[in-house]
Motif scaffolding. Structure first.
Motif, mmCIF file in Angstrom:
data_model
loop_
_atom_site.group_PDB
_atom_site.id
_atom_site.type_symbol
_atom_site.label_atom_id
_atom_site.label_comp_id
_atom_site.label_asym_id
_atom_site.label_seq_id
_atom_site.Cartn_x
_atom_site.Cartn_y
_atom_site.Cartn_z
ATOM 1 N N ASP A 1 7.553 -4.873 3.542
ATOM 2 C CA ASP A 1 6.965 -5.019 2.200
ATOM 3 C C ASP A 1 7.168 -6.474 1.773
ATOM 4 O O ASP A 1 8.080 -6.778 1.007
ATOM 5 C CB ASP A 1 7.664 -4.048 1.236
ATOM 6 N N PRO A 2 6.347 -7.400 2.293
ATOM 7 C CA PRO A 2 6.653 -8.828 2.168
ATOM 8 C C PRO A 2 6.204 -9.495 0.877
ATOM 9 O O PRO A 2 6.609 -10.624 0.604
ATOM 10 C CB PRO A 2 5.886 -9.427 3.348
ATOM 11 N N GLU A 3 5.371 -8.833 0.101
ATOM 12 C CA GLU A 3 4.756 -9.507 -1.037
ATOM 13 C C GLU A 3 5.672 -9.533 -2.260
ATOM 14 O O GLU A 3 6.560 -8.699 -2.422
ATOM 15 C CB GLU A 3 3.422 -8.858 -1.367
ATOM 16 N N GLU A 4 5.403 -10.486 -3.133
ATOM 17 C CA GLU A 4 6.190 -10.612 -4.354
ATOM 18 C C GLU A 4 5.875 -9.456 -5.298
ATOM 19 O O GLU A 4 4.712 -9.055 -5.433
ATOM 20 C CB GLU A 4 5.878 -11.934 -5.054
ATOM 21 N N ARG B 1 9.194 6.659 -2.690
ATOM 22 C CA ARG B 1 10.303 5.758 -3.004
ATOM 23 C C ARG B 1 10.142 4.383 -2.357
ATOM 24 O O ARG B 1 11.127 3.686 -2.126
ATOM 25 C CB ARG B 1 11.627 6.399 -2.575
ATOM 26 N N GLY B 2 8.918 4.004 -2.078
ATOM 27 C CA GLY B 2 8.686 2.689 -1.497
ATOM 28 C C GLY B 2 7.255 2.538 -1.034
ATOM 29 O O GLY B 2 6.483 3.507 -0.984
ATOM 30 N N ASN B 3 6.870 1.337 -0.716
ATOM 31 C CA ASN B 3 5.528 1.035 -0.236
ATOM 32 C C ASN B 3 5.606 -0.218 0.625
ATOM 33 O O ASN B 3 6.677 -0.770 0.838
ATOM 34 C CB ASN B 3 4.560 0.840 -1.398
ATOM 35 N N GLY B 4 4.476 -0.661 1.160
ATOM 36 C CA GLY B 4 4.531 -1.825 2.021
ATOM 37 C C GLY B 4 3.204 -2.157 2.639
ATOM 38 O O GLY B 4 2.153 -1.710 2.173
ATOM 39 N N ARG B 5 3.254 -2.962 3.709
ATOM 40 C CA ARG B 5 2.049 -3.455 4.364
ATOM 41 C C ARG B 5 1.977 -3.107 5.846
ATOM 42 O O ARG B 5 0.885 -2.978 6.392
ATOM 43 C CB ARG B 5 1.989 -4.975 4.237
ATOM 44 N N ILE B 6 3.125 -3.004 6.519
ATOM 45 C CA ILE B 6 3.126 -2.853 7.965
ATOM 46 C C ILE B 6 4.212 -1.867 8.368
ATOM 47 O O ILE B 6 5.296 -1.861 7.781
ATOM 48 C CB ILE B 6 3.345 -4.213 8.650
ATOM 49 N N GLY C 1 0.804 -1.203 0.000
ATOM 50 C CA GLY C 1 0.000 0.000 0.000
ATOM 51 C C GLY C 1 0.843 1.260 0.000
ATOM 52 O O GLY C 1 2.060 1.232 0.185
ATOM 53 N N PHE C 2 0.173 2.397 -0.222
ATOM 54 C CA PHE C 2 0.829 3.698 -0.170
ATOM 55 C C PHE C 2 1.102 4.067 1.285
ATOM 56 O O PHE C 2 0.330 3.737 2.185
ATOM 57 C CB PHE C 2 -0.048 4.774 -0.796
ATOM 58 N N ILE C 3 2.200 4.801 1.507
ATOM 59 C CA ILE C 3 2.594 5.218 2.853
ATOM 60 C C ILE C 3 2.383 6.721 2.973
ATOM 61 O O ILE C 3 3.008 7.503 2.246
ATOM 62 C CB ILE C 3 4.066 4.878 3.137
ATOM 63 N N HIS C 4 1.500 7.131 3.872
ATOM 64 C CA HIS C 4 1.200 8.547 4.098
ATOM 65 C C HIS C 4 1.689 8.959 5.485
ATOM 66 O O HIS C 4 1.526 8.212 6.452
ATOM 67 C CB HIS C 4 -0.306 8.811 4.016
ATOM 68 N N ILE C 5 2.264 10.126 5.587
ATOM 69 C CA ILE C 5 2.625 10.708 6.877
ATOM 70 C C ILE C 5 1.727 11.909 7.136
ATOM 71 O O ILE C 5 1.620 12.809 6.306
ATOM 72 C CB ILE C 5 4.111 11.132 6.909
ATOM 73 N N ASP C 6 1.051 11.905 8.278
ATOM 74 C CA ASP C 6 0.111 12.952 8.679
ATOM 75 C C ASP C 6 -0.983 13.203 7.646
ATOM 76 O O ASP C 6 -1.239 14.346 7.253
ATOM 77 C CB ASP C 6 0.861 14.255 8.971
ATOM 78 N N PRO C 7 -1.681 12.168 7.188
ATOM 79 C CA PRO C 7 -2.762 12.409 6.223
ATOM 80 C C PRO C 7 -3.923 13.196 6.808
ATOM 81 O O PRO C 7 -4.674 13.832 6.073
ATOM 82 C CB PRO C 7 -3.195 10.994 5.818
ATOM 83 N N GLN C 8 -4.056 13.194 8.161
ATOM 84 C CA GLN C 8 -5.137 13.969 8.770
ATOM 85 C C GLN C 8 -4.933 15.467 8.592
ATOM 86 O O GLN C 8 -5.886 16.238 8.696
ATOM 87 C CB GLN C 8 -5.237 13.659 10.262
ATOM 88 N N ASP C 9 -3.696 15.885 8.326
ATOM 89 C CA ASP C 9 -3.412 17.312 8.201
ATOM 90 C C ASP C 9 -3.555 17.820 6.769
ATOM 91 O O ASP C 9 -3.344 19.004 6.511
ATOM 92 C CB ASP C 9 -1.977 17.602 8.677
#
Length: 486
Positions: A290-293, A267-272, A246-254
């Protein structure tokens, strides 16, 4: 040991077993909870207590209603006999146990109201409420001299125009310098929600905010990346088409409500996600599994999975910052990257050897050991002040000397990981869950803290049956991590 070996992928294994006990116990969509609560002193005796979620536990005949097992800490460590099992049918807990709720699918710990007792936040992401089917719910269980005996709900909210959906998939808590600055983050498919204190035992809180636009959350975490004393809020969306996570957002509430996705790390994505000061510079760092293939190797993700580390600074983390990448092919990291390892499927960050640097614990529940497919393995990557991460890393599995039991096909050792000191010796214990163990009743291993970090010597295992959960399958003791989507 497993009573039955189920062939196929990790997700396939869960689905097949569920089919044996009734398809109705499965969630309708592949939503997941990914974190486990760190130990907390829920009864105020000076020792932190371990949290073993059991989201697949049957309660009063209700399949997969869910439960949380608390093992009370002591100078001697943990014992299955010193436990409490909390469900939605427990006295003082809101609501009632219903089939498919998955109470305990996500958990987080903190003393929310500063009364000296740790409190436990529990997600039930498949709970159907007046807000809709599988809207989800979140319960705060309040600590006291008697332990977790009362609870209140955190109300679900959602992006305007949408009903809550799988609210409580994941949880994160930050105990701020004051009650007003304590925060709770709740993931959900209709927008992650941030709550700020002061929190009260009657269910009160200061304020709440919903993530802007479409930053719908599978995983959330909190970390002070810029050192200003207030945590940033990290939200990872569910998987996006064409990418390995998934996409990684920092402070999306703002972010302003523009109808578009708020800015994300490009520059990257992941799950956890998890946070901690890996290089000891005083700023929290962001660690993402980012564990998925990858759909296209070399373009996004890597075969076997990866972990990405973005380093904090006085300026925080820029959207285009380049992360450091860790795989099983990284110098110093044991083993080698192989398709299906799911390296990064579980994640926690903690200073395990008390050197002032946070270490990264990585679960790879899909790791094949010898001929045992998806037996699972955990890797500890020590923090470093300078130089690339990887040096000094070591792995643990059920085949490690002195670890109880033995690796078997589909065990999924490393489905979940967490850490915390339960015997007050100043050295955190490591907790590792294996959701596939014993026909998916699950199990949790504890590795004692030592000078150099967790050790296999005197490690122990708690099975579902040992803590009083005796149904024959699908208890999922320790939690099921990312098992539904990878």
């Amino acid at each position: 040991m497993n009573r039955q070996v189920v062939r196929g992928g990790w997700r396939t294994a869960v689905v097949v077993v569920a089919g044996l006990v009734g398809a109705a116990v499965l969630p309708a969509v592949p939503a997941v909870a990914v974190h486990g609560a760190v130990p907390g002193d829920f009864n105020g005796d000076g020792y932190r207590d371990a949290v073993l979620p059991a989201p697949g536990a049957d309660v009063a005949g209700k399949e997969r209603a869910g439960a949380v097992v608390v093992l009370y800490g002591s100078k001697q460590g943990l014992a299955a006999s010193r436990r409490a099992v909390v469900t939605q049918n427990s006295a003082g807990v809101p609501d009632a146990a219903e089939a498919g709720d998955s109470f305990g699918a996500a958990t987080a710990t903190a003393d929310l109201n500063r009364d000296g007792y740790a409190d436990l936040v529990v997600g039930s992401p498949y709970e159907s409420t007046q807000k809709g089917p599988e809207a989800g719910s979140v319960t705060v269980l309040w600590g006291s001299r008697s332990g977790l005996t009362t609870g209140t709900d955190l109300p679900a909210s959602a992006t305007p125009g949408m009903a809550p959906y799988h609210y409580g998939l994941d949880l994160a808590v930050s105990r701020g310098p004051s009650t007003a600055r304590t925060e709770i983050m709740v993931a959900g498919w209709a927008g992650s929600v941030r709550f700020t204190g002061p929190f009260t035992r009657t269910g009160g809180y200061g304020a709440s905010a919903v993530a802007a636009d479409a930053s719908w959350g599978d995983s959330v975490t909190l970390g002070d990346f810029d050192g200003d004393g207030s945590p940033e809020h990290v939200n990872i969306t569910y998987g996006q088409g064409g990418e390995s996570g998934g996409f990684i957002h920092i402070d999306p509430q703002d972010q302003a409500d523009t109808g578009q996705l708020p800015p994300r790390l490009t520059r990257g994505n992941g799950r956890i996600a998890a946070t901690g000061d890996v290089n000891g510079d005083g700023y929290d760092d962001l660690v993402v599994g980012d564990p998925e293939e990858p759909e296209v190797a070399g373009v996004d993700g890597v075969p076997g999975g990866r972990v990405l580390v973005w380093y904090g600074s006085a300026a925080g983390i820029a959207p285009d910052a380049v992360p450091e990448q860790l795989t099983q092919n990284t110098t110093g990291v044991p083993d080698a990257s192989e398709k299906g390892d799911t390296f990064g499927a579980a994640l926690t960050v903690a200073d395990l050897n008390r050197d002032g640097l946070a270490d990264i614990v990585v679960g790879a529940p899909g790791e094949t050991l010898g001929t045992k497919a998806r037996a699972g393995q955990v890797t500890i990557v020590p923090g470093r002040r300078t130089g690339a991460l990887g040096t000094g890393s070591y792995a643990l599995s059920q085949d490690t000397a002195n670890v109880p039991d033995a690796s078997e096909t589909e065990d999924g050792f490393g489905t979940t990981v967490s850490a915390g000191d339960v015997n007050r010796d100043g050295r955190p214990e490591l907790f590792v869950g294996a959701a596939g163990e014993n026909h998916h009743t699950g199990a949790v291993w504890t590795f004692p803290g030592f000078t150099g970090g967790p050790t296999a010597a005197r490690s122990r295992v708690f099975t579902a049956a040992s803590v009083g959960l005796t149904q024959p399958d699908m208890v999922l003791l320790g939690g099921y991590g990312l098992g539904w989507v990878i």
